[in-house]
Design a protein around this motif. Structure first.
Motif, PDB file in Angstrom:
ATOM      1  N   GLY A 127       0.907  -1.374   0.135  1.00  0.00           N
ATOM      2  CA  GLY A 127      -0.084  -0.025   0.202  1.00  0.00           C
ATOM      3  C   GLY A 127       0.754   1.227   0.008  1.00  0.00           C
ATOM      4  O   GLY A 127       0.434   2.226  -0.571  1.00  0.00           O
ATOM      5  N   VAL A 128       2.098   1.061   0.498  1.00  0.00           N
ATOM      6  CA  VAL A 128       2.938   2.532   0.543  1.00  0.00           C
ATOM      7  C   VAL A 128       3.763   2.422  -0.715  1.00  0.00           C
ATOM      8  O   VAL A 128       3.960   3.438  -1.430  1.00  0.00           O
ATOM      9  CB  VAL A 128       3.784   2.278   1.642  1.00  0.00           C
ATOM     10  CG1 VAL A 128       4.801   3.407   1.752  1.00  0.00           C
ATOM     11  CG2 VAL A 128       3.184   2.595   2.944  1.00  0.00           C
ATOM     12  N   ASP A 129       4.377   1.363  -1.137  1.00  0.00           N
ATOM     13  CA  ASP A 129       5.284   1.259  -2.377  1.00  0.00           C
ATOM     14  C   ASP A 129       4.381   1.595  -3.751  1.00  0.00           C
ATOM     15  O   ASP A 129       5.044   2.535  -4.573  1.00  0.00           O
ATOM     16  CB  ASP A 129       5.629  -0.255  -2.663  1.00  0.00           C
ATOM     17  CG  ASP A 129       6.732  -0.499  -1.949  1.00  0.00           C
ATOM     18  OD1 ASP A 129       7.197   0.272  -1.179  1.00  0.00           O
ATOM     19  OD2 ASP A 129       7.041  -1.748  -1.924  1.00  0.00           O
ATOM     20  N   ALA A 130       3.149   1.512  -3.690  1.00  0.00           N
ATOM     21  CA  ALA A 130       2.320   1.897  -5.166  1.00  0.00           C
ATOM     22  C   ALA A 130       2.447   3.456  -5.068  1.00  0.00           C
ATOM     23  O   ALA A 130       2.777   3.932  -6.132  1.00  0.00           O
ATOM     24  CB  ALA A 130       0.933   1.424  -5.353  1.00  0.00           C
ATOM     25  N   PRO A 131       1.993   4.241  -4.081  1.00  0.00           N
ATOM     26  CA  PRO A 131       2.144   5.673  -4.233  1.00  0.00           C
ATOM     27  C   PRO A 131       3.607   6.281  -4.243  1.00  0.00           C
ATOM     28  O   PRO A 131       3.810   7.232  -4.795  1.00  0.00           O
ATOM     29  CB  PRO A 131       1.250   6.138  -3.070  1.00  0.00           C
ATOM     30  CG  PRO A 131       1.264   5.003  -2.160  1.00  0.00           C
ATOM     31  CD  PRO A 131       1.355   3.720  -2.902  1.00  0.00           C
ATOM     32  N   ARG A 132       4.192   5.526  -3.702  1.00  0.00           N
ATOM     33  CA  ARG A 132       5.812   5.915  -3.413  1.00  0.00           C
ATOM     34  C   ARG A 132       6.364   5.822  -4.929  1.00  0.00           C
ATOM     35  O   ARG A 132       6.968   7.056  -5.261  1.00  0.00           O
ATOM     36  CB  ARG A 132       6.686   4.857  -2.667  1.00  0.00           C
ATOM     37  CG  ARG A 132       8.066   5.464  -2.606  1.00  0.00           C
ATOM     38  CD  ARG A 132       8.938   4.382  -1.553  1.00  0.00           C
ATOM     39  NE  ARG A 132       8.956   3.079  -2.180  1.00  0.00           N
ATOM     40  CZ  ARG A 132       9.523   2.617  -3.244  1.00  0.00           C
ATOM     41  NH1 ARG A 132      10.354   3.462  -4.099  1.00  0.00           N
ATOM     42  NH2 ARG A 132       9.306   1.401  -3.881  1.00  0.00           N
ATOM     43  N   ARG A 133       6.059   4.906  -5.553  1.00  0.00           N
ATOM     44  CA  ARG A 133       6.558   4.751  -6.849  1.00  0.00           C
ATOM     45  C   ARG A 133       5.902   5.637  -7.800  1.00  0.00           C
ATOM     46  O   ARG A 133       6.734   6.179  -8.535  1.00  0.00           O
ATOM     47  CB  ARG A 133       6.286   3.254  -7.571  1.00  0.00           C
ATOM     48  CG  ARG A 133       7.352   2.206  -6.849  1.00  0.00           C
ATOM     49  CD  ARG A 133       7.109   0.908  -7.805  1.00  0.00           C
ATOM     50  NE  ARG A 133       5.745   0.209  -7.800  1.00  0.00           N
ATOM     51  CZ  ARG A 133       5.112  -0.663  -6.863  1.00  0.00           C
ATOM     52  NH1 ARG A 133       6.005  -1.074  -5.976  1.00  0.00           N
ATOM     53  NH2 ARG A 133       4.029  -0.842  -6.975  1.00  0.00           N
ATOM     54  N   LEU A 134       4.839   5.795  -7.689  1.00  0.00           N
ATOM     55  CA  LEU A 134       4.155   7.007  -8.684  1.00  0.00           C
ATOM     56  C   LEU A 134       4.281   8.192  -8.200  1.00  0.00           C
ATOM     57  O   LEU A 134       5.012   8.877  -9.131  1.00  0.00           O
ATOM     58  CB  LEU A 134       2.597   6.955  -8.332  1.00  0.00           C
ATOM     59  CG  LEU A 134       1.598   8.172  -9.138  1.00  0.00           C
ATOM     60  CD1 LEU A 134       1.834   7.855 -10.293  1.00  0.00           C
ATOM     61  CD2 LEU A 134       0.405   8.111  -8.516  1.00  0.00           C
ATOM     62  N   LEU A 135       4.686   8.803  -7.030  1.00  0.00           N
ATOM     63  CA  LEU A 135       5.168  10.054  -6.481  1.00  0.00           C
ATOM     64  C   LEU A 135       6.604  10.166  -7.232  1.00  0.00           C
ATOM     65  O   LEU A 135       6.936  11.480  -7.892  1.00  0.00           O
ATOM     66  CB  LEU A 135       5.148  10.161  -5.178  1.00  0.00           C
ATOM     67  CG  LEU A 135       4.103  10.450  -4.312  1.00  0.00           C
ATOM     68  CD1 LEU A 135       4.100  10.421  -2.829  1.00  0.00           C
ATOM     69  CD2 LEU A 135       3.439  11.949  -4.659  1.00  0.00           C
TER      70      LEU A 135
END
Length: 203
Positions: A127-135
């Motif tokens: 759940g953290v990795d997805a927005p982190r990669r996008l950001l």
């Protein structure tokens, strides 16, 4: 029953579980309490979820799905810096929407549970990795466009922004009176500091 009715029942179960988990955490809540809170039969609940762990994972999956919609809308913007600001604003609004308090508390319980449960940890990290990669990707695009200074690591910027919002979640879960609008303005000013245009402006 119709697909619409099935979805409504599934949501009824998840809403009941969310309320209980928010107040009593995962370990103090059993399937019996969840079933009683749904006002459905035992068989009806087990038709959708075979265990409490499945309910916990479903709540996380639903939250990730809603976040994915936010991420997609921002990623489709051609202006990278505007996309970054849009993401920050969308996540800030989500912190203060109806029902956010219970979801925040359950998120904190999930972070604690992730320290001892590998399945929960995998979900939290995902759940953290997805927005982190996008950001990080959006920041990289902004750097390529000359909108953000290139002397900072995109992943470090992404992790810092996520950490800020995780801190908001934690403070609000304690019952602290967080002014999310004021906090958003502060984060916006931080983004201004990353902007090459702002950095090159005369004092």
């Amino acid at each position: 029953i119709s697909a619409q009715r099935r979805d409504a029942r599934r949501q009824q179960i998840l809403d009941a579980a969310l309320a209980l988990f928010s107040e009593n955490c995962f370990h103090q809540t059993g399937m019996a309490e969840i079933i009683a809170a749904t006002r459905l039969s035992r068989g009806a609940v087990y038709l959708y979820f075979s265990s409490k762990d499945e309910i916990i994972e479903a709540l996380a999956d639903d939250r990730h799905a809603s976040e994915a919609l936010i991420n997609l809308a921002a990623a489709e913007q051609t202006d990278a810096l505007a996309a970054l600001r849009s993401l920050v604003a969308a996540y800030a609004r989500a912190l203060d929407e109806p029902g956010a308090q219970a979801r925040r508390r359950v998120s904190v319980h999930g972070w604690a549970e992730a320290l001892r449960n590998d399945r929960v940890r995998a979900g939290v990290v995902e759940g953290v990795d997805a927005p982190r990669r996008l950001l990080a990707g959006v920041v990289s695009r902004a750097q390529e466009a000359g909108q953000i200074a290139c002397d900072l690591d995109p992943d470090a910027i992404a992790r810092t922004l996520i950490a800020i919002f995780q801190g908001f979640v934690l403070q609000a879960s304690w019952g602290e009176p967080v002014d999310f609008d004021a906090c958003l303005k502060t984060v916006e000013r931080m983004l201004d500091g990353l902007s090459t245009a702002q950095a090159g402006a005369s004092p």
